[in-house]
Design a protein around this motif. Structure first.
Motif, PDB file in Angstrom:
ATOM      1  N   GLY A   1      49.836  37.038  36.231  1.00 29.57           N
ATOM      2  CA  GLY A   1      50.810  36.328  36.504  1.00 29.57           C
ATOM      3  C   GLY A   1      50.393  34.959  37.237  1.00 29.57           C
ATOM      4  O   GLY A   1      51.155  34.029  37.295  1.00 29.57           O
ATOM      5  N   SER A   2      49.185  34.946  37.654  1.00 30.09           N
ATOM      6  CA  SER A   2      48.689  33.718  38.405  1.00 30.09           C
ATOM      7  C   SER A   2      47.904  32.734  37.492  1.00 30.09           C
ATOM      8  O   SER A   2      47.783  31.560  37.843  1.00 30.09           O
ATOM      9  N   GLY A   3      48.060  33.018  36.288  1.00 26.33           N
ATOM     10  CA  GLY A   3      47.416  31.828  35.155  1.00 26.33           C
ATOM     11  C   GLY A   3      47.941  31.990  33.893  1.00 26.33           C
ATOM     12  O   GLY A   3      47.341  31.246  33.090  1.00 26.33           O
ATOM     13  N   LEU A   4      49.155  32.885  33.562  1.00 17.76           N
ATOM     14  CA  LEU A   4      49.514  32.718  32.177  1.00 17.76           C
ATOM     15  C   LEU A   4      50.893  32.739  32.286  1.00 17.76           C
ATOM     16  O   LEU A   4      51.724  33.716  33.240  1.00 17.76           O
TER      17      LEU A   4
ATOM     18  N   PRO B   1      52.232  27.415  25.599  1.00 16.38           N
ATOM     19  CA  PRO B   1      51.044  27.479  26.399  1.00 16.38           C
ATOM     20  C   PRO B   1      49.774  26.887  26.090  1.00 16.38           C
ATOM     21  O   PRO B   1      48.726  26.414  27.156  1.00 16.38           O
ATOM     22  N   TRP B   2      49.642  26.035  24.955  1.00 16.65           N
ATOM     23  CA  TRP B   2      48.800  25.246  24.341  1.00 16.65           C
ATOM     24  C   TRP B   2      48.586  23.946  25.343  1.00 16.65           C
ATOM     25  O   TRP B   2      47.616  23.306  25.331  1.00 16.65           O
ATOM     26  N   LYS B   3      49.634  23.768  25.911  1.00 17.51           N
ATOM     27  CA  LYS B   3      50.103  22.407  26.688  1.00 17.51           C
ATOM     28  C   LYS B   3      49.510  22.740  28.338  1.00 17.51           C
ATOM     29  O   LYS B   3      49.473  21.761  29.061  1.00 17.51           O
ATOM     30  N   LEU B   4      49.031  24.025  28.733  1.00 16.24           N
ATOM     31  CA  LEU B   4      49.222  24.436  30.082  1.00 16.24           C
ATOM     32  C   LEU B   4      47.346  24.659  30.221  1.00 16.24           C
ATOM     33  O   LEU B   4      46.649  24.977  29.281  1.00 16.24           O
ATOM     34  N   ALA B   5      47.131  24.461  31.495  1.00 15.74           N
ATOM     35  CA  ALA B   5      45.534  24.969  31.933  1.00 15.74           C
ATOM     36  C   ALA B   5      45.772  26.255  32.299  1.00 15.74           C
ATOM     37  O   ALA B   5      46.200  26.902  33.376  1.00 15.74           O
ATOM     38  N   ILE B   6      45.161  27.226  31.378  1.00 14.52           N
ATOM     39  CA  ILE B   6      44.950  28.594  31.528  1.00 14.52           C
ATOM     40  C   ILE B   6      43.734  29.262  32.062  1.00 14.52           C
ATOM     41  O   ILE B   6      42.787  28.870  31.749  1.00 14.52           O
ATOM     42  N   GLY B   7      43.906  29.867  33.138  1.00 15.19           N
ATOM     43  CA  GLY B   7      42.647  30.388  33.652  1.00 15.19           C
ATOM     44  C   GLY B   7      42.112  31.355  33.054  1.00 15.19           C
ATOM     45  O   GLY B   7      43.033  32.246  32.404  1.00 15.19           O
ATOM     46  N   SER B   8      40.751  31.499  33.069  1.00 15.65           N
ATOM     47  CA  SER B   8      39.909  32.566  32.165  1.00 15.65           C
ATOM     48  C   SER B   8      40.228  33.817  32.906  1.00 15.65           C
ATOM     49  O   SER B   8      40.258  34.866  32.022  1.00 15.65           O
ATOM     50  N   HIS B   9      40.342  34.080  34.105  1.00 11.54           N
ATOM     51  CA  HIS B   9      40.612  35.204  34.593  1.00 11.54           C
ATOM     52  C   HIS B   9      42.073  35.931  34.064  1.00 11.54           C
ATOM     53  O   HIS B   9      42.115  37.118  33.998  1.00 11.54           O
ATOM     54  N   ALA B  10      42.973  35.149  33.880  1.00 10.63           N
ATOM     55  CA  ALA B  10      44.169  35.826  33.438  1.00 10.63           C
ATOM     56  C   ALA B  10      44.056  36.188  32.004  1.00 10.63           C
ATOM     57  O   ALA B  10      44.722  37.082  31.598  1.00 10.63           O
TER      58      ALA B  10
END
Length: 301
Positions: free
Chosen positions: A29-32, A204-213
């Motif tokens: 939830g903190s990254g996706l 989602p392709w426009k967002l900065a997604i964290g690898s941890h998520a």
């Protein structure tokens, strides 16, 4: 090692994995975005289930329109609804709070069965529902110790549990018997189909997604979803139903322990009271239910 002890080990590992979904959902939830994470989870798990079906020779039976509609409702509630509400709720509340609420699933399922299906409740079941209710209410007011405590977040977690309970009850309304592996595959496939379009709207392709998520989603898909399924049914095949039911109490315990170890949360007195009440409710319901079944068998014999 005896078959029974091996079954206990499988069931324990399965419920530990189920409890870990709380921590995984917190990280996801903190990254996706919610539906993106839900669709990704099912997209990873689906090929695994299809492979297992092929290896075991499991087939999906012919279904009528009514059963197809029920399966879609099941997937909407138990797959998409549960996952998306859990992830959203975990963005607001603590993992320890969520553990208490998730632990009440067997009791919530029984309560809904009484209210919607008009099942006649036993006194032991009513006591378990009351005790679990006290446990969940104990975290409604912050008792200190947790830095993140949200009534809204807890309400979303409880809504996720209601969705999962509806999934369980809808499964009982199916006319056609479906093997567990086939049913899990159907749920994952329909869950992917139902979550894919909302996920596209999240872009989602426009967002900065964290690898941890991403890694947390991969973990959720492969271990609690796929491995948890295999462990649970392998264990359940070696023990009685009432024995297997007792192991569901390990899920909230696992969630609390992992919240402390992985997320560094501090468990409050209210959360400890809540999880104790929920565990007593689950254990009491299983033990008293077993006694009732044994008494019924004695009367028949």
């Amino acid at each position: 090692m005896s078959d029974r002890l091996l079954g206990y080990m499988y069931l324990a590992l399965a419920m530990i994995l189920v409890g870990s979904t709380v921590v995984a959902s917190k990280m996801i939830g903190s990254g996706l975005p919610v539906f993106t994470a839900t669709a990704l989870r099912f997209a990873i798990a689906l090929p695994c289930f299809l492979f297992l079906m092929r290896v075991t020779g499991t087939r999906i039976p012919r279904l009528d329109k009514r059963d197809c509609a029920l399966l879609i409702l099941q997937a909407g509630a138990g797959s998409v609804g549960y996952t998306s509400l859990l992830i959203t709720g975990m963005q607001m509340t603590s993992a320890a709070d969520a553990a208490v609420i998730i632990g009440s699933l067997p009791i919530v399922s029984a309560a809904i069965a009484i209210g919607l299906l008009r099942e006649r409740p036993q006194a032991s079941l009513l006591l378990a529902v009351l005790l679990a209710g006290v446990g969940v209410l104990s975290i409604a007011v912050k008792a200190g110790g947790s830095d993140q405590h949200s009534i809204t977040g807890n309400a979303l977690i409880f809504a996720a549990i209601i969705c999962e309970a509806l999934f369980i009850l809808l499964n009982k309304r199916l006319k056609t018997a479906i093997a567990p592996l086939a049913l899990s595959t159907i749920m994952v496939g329909l869950g992917l189909a139902l979550s894919l379009i909302p996920a596209l709207f999240e872009m989602p392709w426009k967002l900065a997604i964290g690898s941890h998520a991403i890694w947390a989603t991969v973990y959720y898909a492969l271990l609690p979803t796929v491995a948890g399924f295999l462990l649970w049914y392998a264990g359940a095949a070696k023990v009685s139903g009432s024995e297997a039911a007792l192991f569901t109490a390990l899920a909230p315990v696992s969630a609390v322990m992992l919240a402390v170890l992985v997320l560094g949360e501090i468990v409050s007195s209210g959360q400890l009271i809540g999880i104790t009440c929920v565990l007593l409710a689950i254990g009491g319901m299983a033990v008293l239910g077993k006694r009732g079944a044994d008494n019924a068998k004695e009367k028949i014999s």
